[in-house]
Design an enzyme around this catalytic site. Sequence first.
Site, PDB file in Angstrom:
ATOM      1  N   HIS B   8      20.228  14.947  35.180  1.00  0.00           N
ATOM      2  CA  HIS B   8      19.082  15.601  34.539  1.00  0.00           C
ATOM      3  C   HIS B   8      19.555  16.866  33.829  1.00  0.00           C
ATOM      4  O   HIS B   8      20.489  17.537  34.280  1.00  0.00           O
ATOM      5  CB  HIS B   8      18.022  15.984  35.580  1.00  0.00           C
ATOM      6  CG  HIS B   8      17.461  14.839  36.357  1.00  0.00           C
ATOM      7  ND1 HIS B   8      16.689  13.853  35.773  1.00  0.00           N
ATOM      8  CD2 HIS B   8      17.552  14.512  37.675  1.00  0.00           C
ATOM      9  CE1 HIS B   8      16.323  12.991  36.704  1.00  0.00           C
ATOM     10  NE2 HIS B   8      16.837  13.353  37.861  1.00  0.00           N
ATOM     11  N   ARG B  70      14.810  17.253  33.138  1.00  0.00           N
ATOM     12  CA  ARG B  70      14.747  17.669  34.540  1.00  0.00           C
ATOM     13  C   ARG B  70      13.558  16.982  35.224  1.00  0.00           C
ATOM     14  O   ARG B  70      12.426  17.041  34.741  1.00  0.00           O
ATOM     15  CB  ARG B  70      14.573  19.195  34.597  1.00  0.00           C
ATOM     16  CG  ARG B  70      14.695  19.794  35.982  1.00  0.00           C
ATOM     17  CD  ARG B  70      14.897  21.307  35.893  1.00  0.00           C
ATOM     18  NE  ARG B  70      13.752  21.966  35.290  1.00  0.00           N
ATOM     19  CZ  ARG B  70      12.725  22.497  35.963  1.00  0.00           C
ATOM     20  NH1 ARG B  70      12.719  22.451  37.285  1.00  0.00           N
ATOM     21  NH2 ARG B  70      11.717  23.082  35.345  1.00  0.00           N
ATOM     22  N   ALA B  71      13.823  16.340  36.345  1.00  0.00           N
ATOM     23  CA  ALA B  71      12.792  15.524  36.992  1.00  0.00           C
ATOM     24  C   ALA B  71      11.627  16.373  37.483  1.00  0.00           C
ATOM     25  O   ALA B  71      10.455  16.058  37.230  1.00  0.00           O
ATOM     26  CB  ALA B  71      13.402  14.735  38.145  1.00  0.00           C
ATOM     27  N   HIS B 177      11.275   7.747  39.457  1.00  0.00           N
ATOM     28  CA  HIS B 177      11.539   9.152  39.783  1.00  0.00           C
ATOM     29  C   HIS B 177      10.255   9.963  39.693  1.00  0.00           C
ATOM     30  O   HIS B 177       9.690  10.120  38.619  1.00  0.00           O
ATOM     31  CB  HIS B 177      12.592   9.755  38.845  1.00  0.00           C
ATOM     32  CG  HIS B 177      13.439  10.803  39.513  1.00  0.00           C
ATOM     33  ND1 HIS B 177      12.899  11.886  40.175  1.00  0.00           N
ATOM     34  CD2 HIS B 177      14.779  10.924  39.632  1.00  0.00           C
ATOM     35  CE1 HIS B 177      13.894  12.615  40.665  1.00  0.00           C
ATOM     36  NE2 HIS B 177      15.037  12.056  40.369  1.00  0.00           N
ATOM     37  N   TYR B 193      10.774  13.073  46.887  1.00  0.00           N
ATOM     38  CA  TYR B 193      11.679  12.156  46.167  1.00  0.00           C
ATOM     39  C   TYR B 193      12.005  10.935  47.024  1.00  0.00           C
ATOM     40  O   TYR B 193      11.921   9.788  46.572  1.00  0.00           O
ATOM     41  CB  TYR B 193      12.987  12.873  45.787  1.00  0.00           C
ATOM     42  CG  TYR B 193      12.929  13.797  44.595  1.00  0.00           C
ATOM     43  CD1 TYR B 193      11.720  14.213  44.041  1.00  0.00           C
ATOM     44  CD2 TYR B 193      14.096  14.287  44.009  1.00  0.00           C
ATOM     45  CE1 TYR B 193      11.682  15.074  42.957  1.00  0.00           C
ATOM     46  CE2 TYR B 193      14.068  15.137  42.920  1.00  0.00           C
ATOM     47  CZ  TYR B 193      12.861  15.539  42.394  1.00  0.00           C
ATOM     48  OH  TYR B 193      12.840  16.396  41.322  1.00  0.00           O
ATOM     49  N   GLU B 283      23.489  12.829  40.396  1.00  0.00           N
ATOM     50  CA  GLU B 283      22.434  13.834  40.176  1.00  0.00           C
ATOM     51  C   GLU B 283      23.037  15.229  40.321  1.00  0.00           C
ATOM     52  O   GLU B 283      22.501  16.093  41.023  1.00  0.00           O
ATOM     53  CB  GLU B 283      21.241  13.623  41.113  1.00  0.00           C
ATOM     54  CG  GLU B 283      19.972  14.293  40.588  1.00  0.00           C
ATOM     55  CD  GLU B 283      18.707  13.985  41.380  1.00  0.00           C
ATOM     56  OE1 GLU B 283      18.782  13.317  42.410  1.00  0.00           O
ATOM     57  OE2 GLU B 283      17.623  14.428  40.928  1.00  0.00           O
TER      58      GLU B 283
END
Lengths: 340, 340
Positions: B8, B70-71, B177, B193, B283
């Site tokens: 990300h 970015r998640a 996600h 998550y 990640e």
Amino acid sequence: MIIDCHGHYTTTPPRQQAFRDAQLARLADPSLPVPAPPAIGDDAIRESVENNQLKVLRERGGDLMLFSPRASGMEHHVPDPETARVWARASNDLVHRVVGLFPRHFAGVCQLPQTPGGALDDATAELRRCVEDLGFVGCNLNPDPSGGHWTSPPLTDAYWFPLYETMAELDVPAMIHVSASCNPAFHTLGAHYLNADTSVFMQLVQGDLFERFPTLRFVIPHGGGAVPYHWGRYRGLAVRMGRPDPSDHVMKNVFFDTCVYHQPGIDLLHQVIGPDNVLFASEMLGAVRGVDPETGIAWDDTKRYIDNAGLTDEERHKIFETNARRVYPRLHARLTSEGR
Amino acid sequence: MIIDCHGHYTTTPPRQQAFRDAQLARLADPSLPVPAPPAIGDDAIRESVENNQLKVLRERGGDLMLFSPRASGMEHHVPDPETARVWARASNDLVHRVVGLFPRHFAGVCQLPQTPGGALDDATAELRRCVEDLGFVGCNLNPDPSGGHWTSPPLTDAYWFPLYETMAELDVPAMIHVSASCNPAFHTLGAHYLNADTSVFMQLVQGDLFERFPTLRFVIPHGGGAVPYHWGRYRGLAVRMGRPDPSDHVMKNVFFDTCVYHQPGIDLLHQVIGPDNVLFASEMLGAVRGVDPETGIAWDDTKRYIDNAGLTDEERHKIFETNARRVYPRLHARLTSEGR
């Protein structure tokens, strides 16, 4: 001896469920009469257990099971406090009957009359009744009484403290256990149970609950949810958040059971968590029933996996017996008084 | 070559977050002017990546990273569709700039402009734009746009089908996600998550999604949440529910990444899931940053764990490269056209 710390009365005589159905029917239609807890004979109870939990316990070489009402049947999402009170009492009384009929093989763990957002007075009162009057040795605590909507604060919040004060006073632990999911995103057995285990562990990493309640003890079932598999993640998150290592901060008060239904999972649990924080359990005749067609072993015959996990005799002894005696001191006292 | 399928853009130049803040400020106070996506120079983008993801990728021996916004910054819980559209577009455009500056090292994966309960037209349109116009190779799909309240139907529900139809047409996979948790019960990185990974897998066990969409492919990150650790549980539940074994029913279309931050977890993942369904990922500079003080290894340096997992060269080659080329055929086509 071998103590299975996680068993539910999943095989209650049908009258028990009929009573629950009548309770819910009356909530929907208040013109119906208030149902009374059912009269269930000793023979019906004996039969429901002898051919199920007791039979399997004996076959697998177990000695004693911590026995509580069916987890998915607690249904804490039903908001009426009186319904919750009566249902918890009836469920716990039935477990007490089992313990009375088979005192060498069962010890009671109680359901609490929780409701979503409700005060915990009823839960503490029922815990006290079960421990002081019925001889129960622990309770099941639902961190999400809403049933999958997660509307309650984290277990580190002051909302829960009255219950912890009573637990500390009585010196009984809680197993963290949600009930049925009312949220279609979460399958009860395949998602909600494991998510609850995972979520609560992280709540404890974030908080400082055991500083306030140093003797409080939680058993997180189902092998700790996702936690042991992601142990590095939790250690790393703790560092990143400026928290102490979970081994020091959480694991003095938290224990994982062995309800992990295959050999590699059990192996990882023992490798990562170590023998002082693992309690033998099977949740037999629970979530996962039947036999693995590939191995011929019942999924929930977790003793087989532990026997094959390459542990020392001392480690197995801790997991099968002494950890449970330590976490459940009232069980230990009872066993000791019986010369066991 | 070594393809990291889960990165990300966690190090965007500050103007990007300032723009997001302005967006949210205007939602709170509509009298404010509509903010425009920021002008960010190539140098700022170059610097933000060269000293971070690209540096670490090179140091660890990686070649290419699938790169997405970015998640936790996706923030799909903000319900305004226009805000979601503009934010997803700006986030994806910035990723596209990174890919343009470092085309040998990055390929784009897009954020979708989802909102809680909103129609998926915007998401399918943005997916099409990113794939057809910007050359992206996949998307991130949020099964819980509410941010921890889980108000959306399971991923097997017809609600999601318009997106799947576009994914199938474009032949791109989705990584499952979620974004930031708005629910205090769920820590974003330590619970939400992983719970999402676990929950979605079980939704797929319950459903028959891949019968309807046989070419649809999902990557479940973070090593599949709790699933590999509880693989016996899922196999047993499937039998109990009369469903096919997950290996046959789900795992033709589902892949787990290797974002598991310790050796025993990675070992279990490979032991249980096998080399055809595992994709290398780290990640990096994401949830868990820093170095394990016990081992001296960065938590998210997952290549180290894989190198030590006792795999054959062929297994490692699948996990590092060929599985990713198979799951992301547009990446494979691009690499092939470059002679890689």
